[in-house]
Design a protein around this motif. Structure first.
Motif, PDB file in Angstrom:
ATOM      1  N   LYS A  47      12.450  27.970 -23.394  1.00 25.47           N
ATOM      2  CA  LYS A  47      13.876  28.286 -23.358  1.00 25.47           C
ATOM      3  C   LYS A  47      14.514  27.824 -22.048  1.00 25.47           C
ATOM      4  O   LYS A  47      15.647  27.348 -22.036  1.00 25.47           O
ATOM      5  CB  LYS A  47      14.066  29.790 -23.549  1.00 25.47           C
ATOM      6  N   LEU A  50      15.522  24.227 -22.227  1.00 28.95           N
ATOM      7  CA  LEU A  50      16.631  23.932 -23.139  1.00 28.95           C
ATOM      8  C   LEU A  50      17.991  23.950 -22.462  1.00 28.95           C
ATOM      9  O   LEU A  50      18.903  23.238 -22.880  1.00 28.95           O
ATOM     10  CB  LEU A  50      16.644  24.928 -24.302  1.00 28.95           C
ATOM     11  N   HIS A  54      21.628  18.877 -22.854  1.00 31.11           N
ATOM     12  CA  HIS A  54      22.976  18.839 -23.413  1.00 31.11           C
ATOM     13  C   HIS A  54      23.072  17.936 -24.644  1.00 31.11           C
ATOM     14  O   HIS A  54      23.795  18.242 -25.584  1.00 31.11           O
ATOM     15  CB  HIS A  54      23.977  18.404 -22.343  1.00 31.11           C
ATOM     16  N   LEU A  56      20.662  17.242 -26.803  1.00 31.78           N
ATOM     17  CA  LEU A  56      19.997  17.946 -27.909  1.00 31.78           C
ATOM     18  C   LEU A  56      20.965  18.950 -28.544  1.00 31.78           C
ATOM     19  O   LEU A  56      21.061  19.035 -29.767  1.00 31.78           O
ATOM     20  CB  LEU A  56      18.742  18.662 -27.412  1.00 31.78           C
ATOM     21  N   ARG A  57      21.688  19.690 -27.727  1.00 31.64           N
ATOM     22  CA  ARG A  57      22.659  20.656 -28.254  1.00 31.64           C
ATOM     23  C   ARG A  57      23.788  19.950 -28.997  1.00 31.64           C
ATOM     24  O   ARG A  57      24.274  20.445 -30.008  1.00 31.64           O
ATOM     25  CB  ARG A  57      23.221  21.512 -27.126  1.00 31.64           C
ATOM     26  N   ILE A  60      22.575  19.113 -32.455  1.00 32.00           N
ATOM     27  CA  ILE A  60      22.574  20.272 -33.353  1.00 32.00           C
ATOM     28  C   ILE A  60      23.999  20.637 -33.769  1.00 32.00           C
ATOM     29  O   ILE A  60      24.249  20.942 -34.931  1.00 32.00           O
ATOM     30  CB  ILE A  60      21.825  21.453 -32.713  1.00 32.00           C
ATOM     31  N   LYS A  61      24.952  20.570 -32.855  1.00 33.00           N
ATOM     32  CA  LYS A  61      26.354  20.848 -33.210  1.00 33.00           C
ATOM     33  C   LYS A  61      26.861  19.850 -34.245  1.00 33.00           C
ATOM     34  O   LYS A  61      27.530  20.218 -35.205  1.00 33.00           O
ATOM     35  CB  LYS A  61      27.254  20.795 -31.976  1.00 33.00           C
ATOM     36  N   MET A 147      19.994  29.420 -33.335  1.00 35.33           N
ATOM     37  CA  MET A 147      20.109  28.351 -32.352  1.00 35.33           C
ATOM     38  C   MET A 147      18.857  28.239 -31.492  1.00 35.33           C
ATOM     39  O   MET A 147      18.394  27.139 -31.203  1.00 35.33           O
ATOM     40  CB  MET A 147      21.352  28.552 -31.490  1.00 35.33           C
ATOM     41  N   ASN A 150      16.166  26.586 -33.743  1.00 32.00           N
ATOM     42  CA  ASN A 150      16.409  25.166 -33.993  1.00 32.00           C
ATOM     43  C   ASN A 150      16.268  24.328 -32.732  1.00 32.00           C
ATOM     44  O   ASN A 150      15.688  23.245 -32.766  1.00 32.00           O
ATOM     45  CB  ASN A 150      17.787  24.960 -34.621  1.00 32.00           C
ATOM     46  N   GLU A 151      16.787  24.808 -31.612  1.00 27.57           N
ATOM     47  CA  GLU A 151      16.677  24.041 -30.378  1.00 27.57           C
ATOM     48  C   GLU A 151      15.218  23.901 -29.942  1.00 27.57           C
ATOM     49  O   GLU A 151      14.777  22.810 -29.583  1.00 27.57           O
ATOM     50  CB  GLU A 151      17.500  24.698 -29.267  1.00 27.57           C
ATOM     51  N   ALA A 155      13.337  20.307 -30.106  1.00 25.53           N
ATOM     52  CA  ALA A 155      12.910  19.785 -28.803  1.00 25.53           C
ATOM     53  C   ALA A 155      11.404  19.548 -28.785  1.00 25.53           C
ATOM     54  O   ALA A 155      10.940  18.501 -28.306  1.00 25.53           O
ATOM     55  CB  ALA A 155      13.318  20.748 -27.697  1.00 25.53           C
TER      56      ALA A 155
END
Length: 195
Positions: A47, A50, A54, A56-57, A60-61, A147, A150-151, A155
């Motif tokens: 975590k 993560l 940025h 990677l996020r 997902i968005k 979230m 998934n992250e 990753a």
């Protein structure tokens, strides 16, 4: 609760992996970010890692924008008259259409995670152009779980594996569902949406 939390989470992960296969340049950027920020030889992304990822996020968005795990959000009853909606009317919001609105998104059918890199738009229900988890006080209580899962999963998969399509195959060769290609929908199908 288990079905809602696990089914929707793996749906988002499958769509993210599919989009990364269809867009090798995006996958390369995700892998470079994950492998670079996590550190060489690290066995597991945590975590703490993560928070620096940025891109990677953004991936997902963008996946949630194009592929909300529940396209038709759970219906709610209007408590008061709003515009043309009378109090007592059951309202269903089409998150799939919201994520593809040409009034909100530039080239909405394109998969471009970069659109979220310098954007404050988030999926937590404060920005109504991205509502995969609903909005307001009726938002999904599982946002944090979904979230984080998934992250972390994406990753860790991106850091350890190189995904490629079979020889001579392109992203267009993937068997995508009909709702991914709205121009392929029969002219007899009609869908009305209310924002």
């Amino acid at each position: 609760m288990f079905a809602a939390g696990t089914d929707t989470t793996h749906i988002v992960l499958k769509w993210a992996m599919t989009e990364l296969l269809r867009h090798p340049g995006v996958m390369k950027q995700v892998q470079n970010e994950v492998r670079g920020l996590a550190g060489a030889g690290k066995l597991e992304i945590t975590k703490n890692d993560l928070e620096k990822m940025h891109y990677l996020r953004a991936v997902i968005k963008e996946t949630l924008r194009l592929h909300p795990p529940i396209p038709l959000l759970i219906q709610r009853e209007a408590s008061q008259d709003v515009n043309d909606i009378a109090a007592g009317t059951m309202v269903m919001i089409n998150a799939w259409v919201v994520g593809r609105a040409t009034t909100t998104w530039d080239q909405p059918e394109e998969y471009r995670p970069e659109r979220f890199l310098n954007s404050s738009v988030d999926f937590r229900g404060h920005d109504f152009q991205l509502i995969p988890f609903r909005a307001g006080r009726r938002g999904c209580p599982g946002i944090s779980f979904a979230m984080a899962a998934n992250e972390l999963l994406l990753a860790n998969l991106a850091s350890r594996f190189d995904w490629v399509l079979p020889a001579r195959a392109s992203g267009d060769d993937l068997d995508m569902p009909w709702y991914y290609h709205p121009h392929k929908i029969s002219s007899s199908c009609r869908c009305n949406s209310i924002f």
